[in-house]
Design a protein around this motif. Structure first.
Motif, PDB file in Angstrom:
ATOM      1  N   ARG A 296     -12.354  -1.291 -12.418  1.00 21.70           N
ATOM      2  CA  ARG A 296     -13.336  -2.259 -11.932  1.00 21.70           C
ATOM      3  C   ARG A 296     -12.681  -3.620 -11.689  1.00 21.70           C
ATOM      4  O   ARG A 296     -12.922  -4.270 -10.667  1.00 21.70           O
ATOM      5  N   GLU A 297     -11.817  -4.038 -12.609  1.00 23.58           N
ATOM      6  CA  GLU A 297     -11.127  -5.319 -12.445  1.00 23.58           C
ATOM      7  C   GLU A 297     -10.165  -5.282 -11.260  1.00 23.58           C
ATOM      8  O   GLU A 297     -10.016  -6.271 -10.536  1.00 23.58           O
ATOM      9  N   SER A 298      -9.515  -4.134 -11.047  1.00 21.89           N
ATOM     10  CA  SER A 298      -8.587  -4.023  -9.913  1.00 21.89           C
ATOM     11  C   SER A 298      -9.330  -4.115  -8.589  1.00 21.89           C
ATOM     12  O   SER A 298      -8.824  -4.684  -7.614  1.00 21.89           O
ATOM     13  N   PHE A 299     -10.538  -3.572  -8.529  1.00 26.76           N
ATOM     14  CA  PHE A 299     -11.353  -3.686  -7.317  1.00 26.76           C
ATOM     15  C   PHE A 299     -11.788  -5.137  -7.091  1.00 26.76           C
ATOM     16  O   PHE A 299     -11.855  -5.607  -5.952  1.00 26.76           O
ATOM     17  N   LYS A 300     -12.095  -5.845  -8.167  1.00 25.84           N
ATOM     18  CA  LYS A 300     -12.511  -7.244  -8.033  1.00 25.84           C
ATOM     19  C   LYS A 300     -11.400  -8.088  -7.414  1.00 25.84           C
ATOM     20  O   LYS A 300     -11.663  -9.007  -6.628  1.00 25.84           O
ATOM     21  N   LYS A 301     -10.157  -7.778  -7.760  1.00 27.68           N
ATOM     22  CA  LYS A 301      -9.028  -8.539  -7.218  1.00 27.68           C
ATOM     23  C   LYS A 301      -8.899  -8.373  -5.707  1.00 27.68           C
ATOM     24  O   LYS A 301      -8.241  -9.179  -5.045  1.00 27.68           O
TER      25      LYS A 301
ATOM     26  N   SER B  45     -17.343  -2.626  -7.755  1.00 23.80           N
ATOM     27  CA  SER B  45     -17.847  -1.295  -7.390  1.00 23.80           C
ATOM     28  C   SER B  45     -17.962  -1.220  -5.867  1.00 23.80           C
ATOM     29  O   SER B  45     -19.023  -1.514  -5.297  1.00 23.80           O
ATOM     30  N   PRO B  46     -16.877  -0.846  -5.175  1.00 24.83           N
ATOM     31  CA  PRO B  46     -16.892  -0.850  -3.706  1.00 24.83           C
ATOM     32  C   PRO B  46     -17.965   0.039  -3.089  1.00 24.83           C
ATOM     33  O   PRO B  46     -18.482  -0.276  -2.015  1.00 24.83           O
ATOM     34  N   LEU B  47     -18.304   1.149  -3.761  1.00 24.37           N
ATOM     35  CA  LEU B  47     -19.345   2.017  -3.219  1.00 24.37           C
ATOM     36  C   LEU B  47     -20.697   1.314  -3.193  1.00 24.37           C
ATOM     37  O   LEU B  47     -21.448   1.414  -2.215  1.00 24.37           O
TER      38      LEU B  47
ATOM     39  N   GLN C 235     -12.381   4.532  -3.647  1.00 22.67           N
ATOM     40  CA  GLN C 235     -11.166   4.169  -2.922  1.00 22.67           C
ATOM     41  C   GLN C 235     -11.408   4.201  -1.414  1.00 22.67           C
ATOM     42  O   GLN C 235     -11.025   3.278  -0.686  1.00 22.67           O
ATOM     43  N   ALA C 236     -12.065   5.264  -0.942  1.00 18.92           N
ATOM     44  CA  ALA C 236     -12.336   5.384   0.491  1.00 18.92           C
ATOM     45  C   ALA C 236     -13.253   4.267   0.974  1.00 18.92           C
ATOM     46  O   ALA C 236     -13.067   3.718   2.067  1.00 18.92           O
ATOM     47  N   ALA C 237     -14.253   3.917   0.155  1.00 18.42           N
ATOM     48  CA  ALA C 237     -15.155   2.823   0.525  1.00 18.42           C
ATOM     49  C   ALA C 237     -14.400   1.500   0.589  1.00 18.42           C
ATOM     50  O   ALA C 237     -14.609   0.685   1.501  1.00 18.42           O
ATOM     51  N   MET C 238     -13.507   1.279  -0.385  1.00 17.11           N
ATOM     52  CA  MET C 238     -12.715   0.052  -0.391  1.00 17.11           C
ATOM     53  C   MET C 238     -11.804  -0.016   0.834  1.00 17.11           C
ATOM     54  O   MET C 238     -11.690  -1.062   1.486  1.00 17.11           O
ATOM     55  N   ASN C 239     -11.141   1.102   1.163  1.00 16.11           N
ATOM     56  CA  ASN C 239     -10.281   1.133   2.344  1.00 16.11           C
ATOM     57  C   ASN C 239     -11.061   0.730   3.589  1.00 16.11           C
ATOM     58  O   ASN C 239     -10.581  -0.036   4.432  1.00 16.11           O
ATOM     59  N   ALA C 240     -12.287   1.255   3.709  1.00 14.25           N
ATOM     60  CA  ALA C 240     -13.114   0.950   4.881  1.00 14.25           C
ATOM     61  C   ALA C 240     -13.536  -0.515   4.901  1.00 14.25           C
ATOM     62  O   ALA C 240     -13.492  -1.177   5.950  1.00 14.25           O
ATOM     63  N   LEU C 241     -13.944  -1.042   3.750  1.00 14.19           N
ATOM     64  CA  LEU C 241     -14.362  -2.446   3.688  1.00 14.19           C
ATOM     65  C   LEU C 241     -13.212  -3.378   4.064  1.00 14.19           C
ATOM     66  O   LEU C 241     -13.412  -4.393   4.752  1.00 14.19           O
TER      67      LEU C 241
ATOM     68  N   LYS D  61      -0.359  -3.021   2.343  1.00 11.59           N
ATOM     69  CA  LYS D  61       0.128  -3.341   0.999  1.00 11.59           C
ATOM     70  C   LYS D  61      -0.992  -3.210  -0.026  1.00 11.59           C
ATOM     71  O   LYS D  61      -0.803  -2.634  -1.105  1.00 11.59           O
ATOM     72  N   ALA D  62      -2.176  -3.729   0.314  1.00  9.81           N
ATOM     73  CA  ALA D  62      -3.298  -3.659  -0.621  1.00  9.81           C
ATOM     74  C   ALA D  62      -3.701  -2.218  -0.891  1.00  9.81           C
ATOM     75  O   ALA D  62      -3.937  -1.831  -2.046  1.00  9.81           O
ATOM     76  N   SER D  63      -3.775  -1.395   0.160  1.00 12.10           N
ATOM     77  CA  SER D  63      -4.231  -0.011  -0.008  1.00 12.10           C
ATOM     78  C   SER D  63      -3.217   0.827  -0.776  1.00 12.10           C
ATOM     79  O   SER D  63      -3.590   1.609  -1.662  1.00 12.10           O
ATOM     80  N   VAL D  64      -1.939   0.669  -0.473  1.00 13.70           N
ATOM     81  CA  VAL D  64      -0.910   1.475  -1.140  1.00 13.70           C
ATOM     82  C   VAL D  64      -0.700   1.007  -2.581  1.00 13.70           C
ATOM     83  O   VAL D  64      -0.590   1.830  -3.500  1.00 13.70           O
ATOM     84  N   ASP D  65      -0.645  -0.302  -2.792  1.00 16.65           N
ATOM     85  CA  ASP D  65      -0.452  -0.812  -4.157  1.00 16.65           C
ATOM     86  C   ASP D  65      -1.601  -0.383  -5.063  1.00 16.65           C
ATOM     87  O   ASP D  65      -1.388   0.020  -6.213  1.00 16.65           O
ATOM     88  N   TRP D  66      -2.839  -0.474  -4.543  1.00 19.34           N
ATOM     89  CA  TRP D  66      -3.975  -0.063  -5.370  1.00 19.34           C
ATOM     90  C   TRP D  66      -3.916   1.436  -5.646  1.00 19.34           C
ATOM     91  O   TRP D  66      -4.193   1.877  -6.772  1.00 19.34           O
TER      92      TRP D  66
END
Length: 425
Positions: free
Chosen positions: A60-65, A71-73, A365-371, A390-395
């Protein structure tokens, strides 16, 4: 990428990740074509629950960054779901001892749905004319692009042709091609597009599998139903992790009589055992999964006996009453990059990184990639393609490492919440 001239996008893969990405581009005004390998009938009755909320704190914290609420979904649905279809909220997480008693309770605020409900909600938001009795059509608005969803389409190849990407595919044994400015690979952990671009990256079996399935909570004994309903329950024992949580019923119903108990049970199996378990009732071997109604009855009987011996009685009852469970092998895959052909081809979701299900973050993850792709392609979005990669691969690297640690602890280690005492009589 502040301004764009290109208007055509091809999404390879029409499950949730493909729909998330397709909706984003569709709302940005692109003409989007989704190519889905399966026929519509194969995407029904998936029998799986999905946590819309990211509950594990490090994730959750990694998504906030990355600019989400954590919660990307949930964020995606708030921004893009025009149907406003309700989900189911759970407020308590409980760890169970082997005898069925509660070891620890934790208050949570989680939203949950079924795969089928979320898929149909996303289809209604992508296809302006797609409508079911329980999901109303979202309708097309000014500025939306043209949305096309093609089923039964198998992608064969893709090539860079000048400023475009040409996708070759087969449908009804007829080969055709489409060209687009952007291609997004959302075709899952066994991604065809990834195999073409990165043939050295494959799926690696983790040494255990998941038994999954649902049953109406109203079919459970009254004591069990009251004990489990509205909660997320989990138990650990040696080489085993079992989870149960409530999800909406058939057609998204929130009627208490139709709410489903969703079972997820991790069970170890070596390569030889995996091959035996994934051989269906007709003697046909499968590699990574065995769908609803295909499990050899003798294998199911064996697992029911194991459930009685290993699981707390409430979770064992849920498993025993699932009429048609299905099985998935747990695998790892991780692509070292997510952008190809000079920023014209993108890997998202499981095609980029297949996460261990313990994280409950694969769909997120898929929702975050799309956003984040929205931030790349909308005018003044403020994110470049290299930054997105970089953001997608690092995460993905971080989340996969978290999942491997969680899985290794639960299946091969000594989990601090495990109860390896005597099984219930």
């Amino acid at each position: 990428m502040a301004d764009h001239v290109s208007k055509k996008v091809i999404i390879v893969g029409g499950s949730l990740g493909g729909l998330f990405t397709g909706i984003v581009f569709h709302r940005l005004g692109y003409n989007v074509t989704i190519l889905e390998r399966n026929l519509p009938s194969a995407l029904k009755d998936q029998g799986a629950g999905i946590s819309l909320s990211t509950l594990y704190p490090p994730l959750r914290e990694s998504f906030k960054k990355l600019g989400t609420s954590g919660s990307p979904l949930v964020d995606f649905l708030e921004q893009y779901d025009r149907t406003k279809t309700p989900s189911l909220s759970l407020t308590q997480f409980q760890y169970l001892n082997k005898d069925g008693s509660v070891k620890e309770k934790i208050d949570i605020a989680g939203k949950f749905a079924s795969w089928e409900l979320l898929y149909n909600v996303m289809r209604a938001n992508f296809d302006s004319g797609y409508e079911l009795g329980y999901v109303r059509a979202a309708g097309k608005r000014e500025g939306d692009g043209i949305a096309t969803y093609l089923s039964g389409v198998r992608v064969i190849d893709l090539k860079e042709v000048g400023n475009l990407v040409r996708v070759e595919y087969e449908s009804m044994e007829v080969r055709s091609t489409l060209e687009a400015d952007i291609v997004v690979a959302a075709d899952g952990a066994s991604s065809t597009v990834r195999k073409i671009l990165l043939p050295e990256v494959g799926r690696i079996y983790a040494g255990y599998l998941i038994w999954r399935g649902t049953v109406r909570e109203s079919f459970l004994d009254e004591e069990t139903r009251i004990f489990l309903s509205g909660k997320l329950s989990q138990s650990f024992s040696k080489n085993s992790q079992a989870i149960n949580y409530s999800i909406p019923g058939l057609n998204g119903s929130l009627d208490p009589a139709e709410i489903l108990a969703n079972c997820v049970w991790y069970s170890n199996a070596n390569e030889e055992e995996l091959k035996r378990i994934l051989t269906d009732s007709r003697g046909v071997s499968h590699i990574y999964s065995l769908g609803i109604g295909k499990i050899d009855p003798n294998i199911k009987i064996e697992q029911i006996k194991a459930a009685k011996a290993i699981l707390p009685p409430p979770l064992a009852e849920v498993f025993q009453k699932i009429e048609h469970p299905f099985i998935q092998a747990v695998t790892d895959n991780l692509a070292p990059k997510s952008v190809f052909m000079g920023g014209k081809v993108f890997l998202v979701g499981d095609a980029l990184a297949g996460l261990r299900p313990h994280t409950a973050a694969g769909t997120a993850q898929a929702a975050m990639n799309a956003l984040l792709l929205k931030n790349v392609f909308e005018k003044d979005g403020g994110m470049g393609i290299e930054e997105w990669e970089k953001a997608s691969v690092d995460w993905a690297k971080f989340a996969q490492n978290v999942g491997v640690q969680m899985g290794n602890l639960s299946q091969f280690g000594d989990h601090p919440m495990a109860d390896n005492g005597e099984p219930p009589k």
